[in-house]
Design a protein around this motif. Structure first.
Motif, PDB file in Angstrom:
ATOM      1  N   VAL A  45       0.855  -1.187   0.000  1.00 36.97           N
ATOM      2  CA  VAL A  45       0.000   0.000   0.000  1.00 36.97           C
ATOM      3  C   VAL A  45       0.895   1.243   0.000  1.00 36.97           C
ATOM      4  N   PRO A  46       0.710   2.170  -0.929  1.00 39.41           N
ATOM      5  CA  PRO A  46       1.545   3.389  -0.964  1.00 39.41           C
ATOM      6  C   PRO A  46       1.422   4.179   0.337  1.00 39.41           C
ATOM      7  N   ASP A  47       2.553   4.617   0.862  1.00 33.90           N
ATOM      8  CA  ASP A  47       2.573   5.402   2.100  1.00 33.90           C
ATOM      9  C   ASP A  47       2.458   6.879   1.723  1.00 33.90           C
ATOM     10  N   LEU A  48       1.247   7.383   1.724  1.00 31.38           N
ATOM     11  CA  LEU A  48       1.005   8.759   1.267  1.00 31.38           C
ATOM     12  C   LEU A  48       1.626   9.793   2.193  1.00 31.38           C
ATOM     13  N   ARG A  49       1.650   9.516   3.492  1.00 28.97           N
ATOM     14  CA  ARG A  49       2.233  10.481   4.419  1.00 28.97           C
ATOM     15  C   ARG A  49       3.734  10.638   4.183  1.00 28.97           C
ATOM     16  N   ARG A  50       4.444   9.522   4.021  1.00 29.38           N
ATOM     17  CA  ARG A  50       5.885   9.593   3.733  1.00 29.38           C
ATOM     18  C   ARG A  50       6.130  10.335   2.430  1.00 29.38           C
ATOM     19  N   ALA A  51       5.268  10.104   1.460  1.00 26.02           N
ATOM     20  CA  ALA A  51       5.407  10.802   0.175  1.00 26.02           C
ATOM     21  C   ALA A  51       5.199  12.300   0.336  1.00 26.02           C
ATOM     22  N   ALA A  52       4.231  12.688   1.180  1.00 26.99           N
ATOM     23  CA  ALA A  52       3.977  14.108   1.425  1.00 26.99           C
ATOM     24  C   ALA A  52       5.175  14.763   2.098  1.00 26.99           C
ATOM     25  N   VAL A  53       5.754  14.065   3.096  1.00 25.81           N
ATOM     26  CA  VAL A  53       6.955  14.584   3.773  1.00 25.81           C
ATOM     27  C   VAL A  53       8.082  14.758   2.767  1.00 25.81           C
ATOM     28  N   TYR A  54       8.276  13.770   1.929  1.00 24.74           N
ATOM     29  CA  TYR A  54       9.342  13.838   0.914  1.00 24.74           C
ATOM     30  C   TYR A  54       9.105  15.006  -0.049  1.00 24.74           C
ATOM     31  N   PHE A  55       7.860  15.194  -0.487  1.00 27.25           N
ATOM     32  CA  PHE A  55       7.515  16.244  -1.449  1.00 27.25           C
ATOM     33  C   PHE A  55       7.829  17.632  -0.886  1.00 27.25           C
ATOM     34  N   VAL A  56       7.394  17.884   0.344  1.00 28.09           N
ATOM     35  CA  VAL A  56       7.636  19.199   0.957  1.00 28.09           C
ATOM     36  C   VAL A  56       9.132  19.416   1.185  1.00 28.09           C
ATOM     37  N   ARG A  57       9.813  18.387   1.677  1.00 24.81           N
ATOM     38  CA  ARG A  57      11.257  18.511   1.911  1.00 24.81           C
ATOM     39  C   ARG A  57      11.991  18.736   0.594  1.00 24.81           C
ATOM     40  N   TRP A  58      11.599  18.025  -0.448  1.00 27.58           N
ATOM     41  CA  TRP A  58      12.219  18.214  -1.770  1.00 27.58           C
ATOM     42  C   TRP A  58      12.079  19.656  -2.235  1.00 27.58           C
ATOM     43  N   TRP A  59      10.887  20.214  -2.054  1.00 25.56           N
ATOM     44  CA  TRP A  59      10.685  21.598  -2.499  1.00 25.56           C
ATOM     45  C   TRP A  59      11.548  22.568  -1.707  1.00 25.56           C
ATOM     46  N   ARG A  60      11.671  22.368  -0.401  1.00 23.30           N
ATOM     47  CA  ARG A  60      12.474  23.265   0.428  1.00 23.30           C
ATOM     48  C   ARG A  60      13.955  23.175   0.092  1.00 23.30           C
ATOM     49  N   GLU A  61      14.431  21.994  -0.285  1.00 20.49           N
ATOM     50  CA  GLU A  61      15.869  21.794  -0.466  1.00 20.49           C
ATOM     51  C   GLU A  61      16.335  21.983  -1.907  1.00 20.49           C
ATOM     52  N   GLU A  62      15.589  21.511  -2.892  1.00 18.34           N
ATOM     53  CA  GLU A  62      16.020  21.665  -4.279  1.00 18.34           C
ATOM     54  C   GLU A  62      14.879  21.999  -5.229  1.00 18.34           C
ATOM     55  N   GLY A  63      13.679  21.598  -4.869  1.00 23.19           N
ATOM     56  CA  GLY A  63      12.550  21.834  -5.758  1.00 23.19           C
ATOM     57  C   GLY A  63      12.239  23.297  -5.963  1.00 23.19           C
ATOM     58  N   GLY A  64      12.533  24.128  -4.957  1.00 22.37           N
ATOM     59  CA  GLY A  64      12.312  25.559  -5.109  1.00 22.37           C
ATOM     60  C   GLY A  64      13.142  26.135  -6.240  1.00 22.37           C
ATOM     61  N   LEU A  65      14.404  25.701  -6.329  1.00 16.71           N
ATOM     62  CA  LEU A  65      15.279  26.153  -7.417  1.00 16.71           C
ATOM     63  C   LEU A  65      14.765  25.668  -8.765  1.00 16.71           C
ATOM     64  N   ILE A  66      14.312  24.413  -8.798  1.00 12.73           N
ATOM     65  CA  ILE A  66      13.798  23.853 -10.051  1.00 12.73           C
ATOM     66  C   ILE A  66      12.537  24.580 -10.492  1.00 12.73           C
ATOM     67  N   SER A  67      11.624  24.837  -9.535  1.00 11.47           N
ATOM     68  CA  SER A  67      10.372  25.507  -9.897  1.00 11.47           C
ATOM     69  C   SER A  67      10.620  26.940 -10.334  1.00 11.47           C
ATOM     70  N   ALA A  68      11.616  27.606  -9.744  1.00  9.86           N
ATOM     71  CA  ALA A  68      11.931  28.984 -10.144  1.00  9.86           C
ATOM     72  C   ALA A  68      12.510  29.020 -11.548  1.00  9.86           C
ATOM     73  N   SER A  69      13.382  28.067 -11.855  1.00  8.07           N
ATOM     74  CA  SER A  69      14.042  28.071 -13.166  1.00  8.07           C
ATOM     75  C   SER A  69      13.133  27.554 -14.273  1.00  8.07           C
ATOM     76  N   SER A  70      12.112  26.770 -13.905  1.00 13.92           N
ATOM     77  CA  SER A  70      11.237  26.191 -14.928  1.00 13.92           C
ATOM     78  C   SER A  70       9.869  26.851 -14.988  1.00 13.92           C
ATOM     79  N   ALA A  71       9.652  27.888 -14.170  1.00 10.98           N
ATOM     80  CA  ALA A  71       8.344  28.556 -14.169  1.00 10.98           C
ATOM     81  C   ALA A  71       8.064  29.184 -15.529  1.00 10.98           C
ATOM     82  N   LEU A  72       6.830  29.096 -15.933  1.00  8.43           N
ATOM     83  CA  LEU A  72       6.429  29.557 -17.252  1.00  8.43           C
ATOM     84  C   LEU A  72       6.388  31.083 -17.298  1.00  8.43           C
TER      85      LEU A  72
END
Length: 429
Positions: A310-337
């Motif tokens: 069964v997919p662990d949605l909570r762990r995925a949510a933690v990973y998603f938010v942490r990813w955005w804080r650590e590297e995803g923010g840079l990716i979203s800024a550089s790839s924003a339309l």
């Protein structure tokens, strides 16, 4: 495939987080300003409007008026007896799209002519140097007093420049002061202030910190001050989630899946055609507005499963938010339309567009196909700023920014004063 309709997610009621040290500093601020020449206010570039701290605005406006600025003309000074400047530093500029920096600076300058706006990232020495040079310029404006010129009569005690650094929790105040100190004092300088990725580390006013020897510049670090109450309804709920996402609110006060849901919504708005989170999903994945669908796909991709596969949605949510804080923010800024992108002009019609997490607007097909995009973006941003100011005023008048507990305290304090006044009248002969 582009997302043409991005529904707003359901968000929880915002918590209240206003520790005693924040209240203590708020009461100290008017006294501190009497010894201040320059206020450096730090905000997060991702939340340039939400991280405006209305709790401090009254004291700052009173400070300007006491230093001789015209109450009817923010650019005119009636009495010029001592320095009084306010610089707003929008930190973490690398986490917002580059194309919006100058339009936003111009939009804010048009609405707040009494403030100077500077985008910065502590990873960019040039930004620190620019800020350091601004402080030197303010000092040099007073420096002739030291040399006995005519200006000396205006500023007889201007032997140094005193800077007060203020802002919301976790916007980078201590990191800024360490960087300015390293820039202004030659040779190896120890890290003068502790820093942390979590809000609330600085809980007391720092001792006076020397930032420069020549000219002589001192600064105070201050505790981050949260809004006493984040507000009621959808607006208050969104404000709280935004601040939690940038770690401006103490960890654990929000359900992580609520943060993930809002983050998905915002990344879709920044790029409804190819949002940054697609980097996390299997190749060929399409944008989605369904948080459960997204978290399930992410959990399976990362092998985050519980017993029974069964997919662990909570762990995925933690990973998603942490990813955005650590590297995803840079990716979203550089790839924003941006409107100039060919993919944006490929006949998608009217679309929702935005910059950072505070500014959002609709673009018609004609605007997308037109020219003069920088001016158009500035105008869209000015509308967002105006609407934010209207909302702030409306909440203030409706007491939407006062919690039930605070309202009870205010009523109790009012009743106590009335009793004291009545008792004083009875004692009169």
């Amino acid at each position: 495939m582009a997302l043409t309709h991005i529904p707003f997610p359901a968000l929880p009621i915002p918590p209240s987080w206003f520790p005693g040290h924040m209240m203590k500093f708020t009461r100290m601020l008017p006294t501190l300003l009497t010894q201040t020449d320059v206020v450096l206010e730090l905000r997060d570039s991702r939340l340039p409007l939400t991280s405006i701290n209305g709790t401090l605005e009254g004291a700052l406006q009173k400070w300007r008026l006491e230093r001789g600025w015209d109450p009817n003309d923010a650019t005119r000074r009636v009495v010029n007896s001592s320095a009084c400047e306010r610089i707003v530093v929008l930190n973490k500029r690398d986490l917002v799209p580059e194309w919006g920096l100058e339009p936003f600076r111009k939009a804010m300058s048009s609405r707040f002519p009494d403030q100077q706006f500077l985008f910065a990232s502590w990873q960019r020495p040039r930004d620190i140097r620019n800020l350091s040079e601004m402080l030197v310029i303010y000092y040099l404006e007073m420096a002739p007093l030291i040399n006995g010129s005519d200006i000396a009569k205006k500023y007889p005690y201007a032997m140094e420049l005193n800077v007060l650094v203020i802002g919301m929790p976790n916007v980078g105040k201590s990191t800024l002061l360490n960087a300015l100190r390293n820039m202004g004092i030659k040779g190896p300088t120890p890290k003068a202030l502790r820093t942390s990725a979590n809000p609330g580390l600085t809980q007391a006013l720092s001792t006076r910190l020397k930032l420069s020897l020549s000219p002589l510049v001192y600064a105070f670090d201050t505790p981050g001050v949260m809004l006493p109450f984040l507000g009621l309804g959808e607006e208050g709920a969104e404000r709280g989630v935004k601040l939690a996402l940038i770690a401006g609110i103490k960890e654990g006060m929000y359900d992580i899946e609520a943060l993930a849901s809002y983050l998905l919504y915002r990344l879709n708005i920044l790029n409804p055609i190819s949002p940054a989170y697609l980097h996390l999903l299997p190749p060929g994945s399409l944008p989605t507005i369904d948080i459960e669908e997204f978290l399930e796909a992410l959990a399976r991709r990362m092998g985050m499963v519980r017993k029974g596969a069964v997919p662990d949605l909570r762990r995925a949510a933690v990973y998603f938010v942490r990813w955005w804080r650590e590297e995803g923010g840079l990716i979203s800024a550089s790839s924003a339309l941006q409107i100039a992108d060919a993919s944006f002009q490929a006949g998608h019609g009217a679309m929702t567009h935005g910059w950072g997490f505070d500014l959002e607007w609709q673009l018609s097909a004609g605007e997308i196909a037109g020219t003069g995009h920088q001016l158009l973006i500035q105008q869209k941003m000015e509308v967002c700023i105006d609407q934010h100011l209207v909302n702030m005023k409306r909440e203030e008048l409706a007491e939407n920014n006062v919690s039930a507990t605070q309202r009870k305290k205010q009523i109790a304090l009012k009743e106590q004063k009335e009793r004291q006044l009545k008792y004083a009248k009875l004692k009169r002969p």
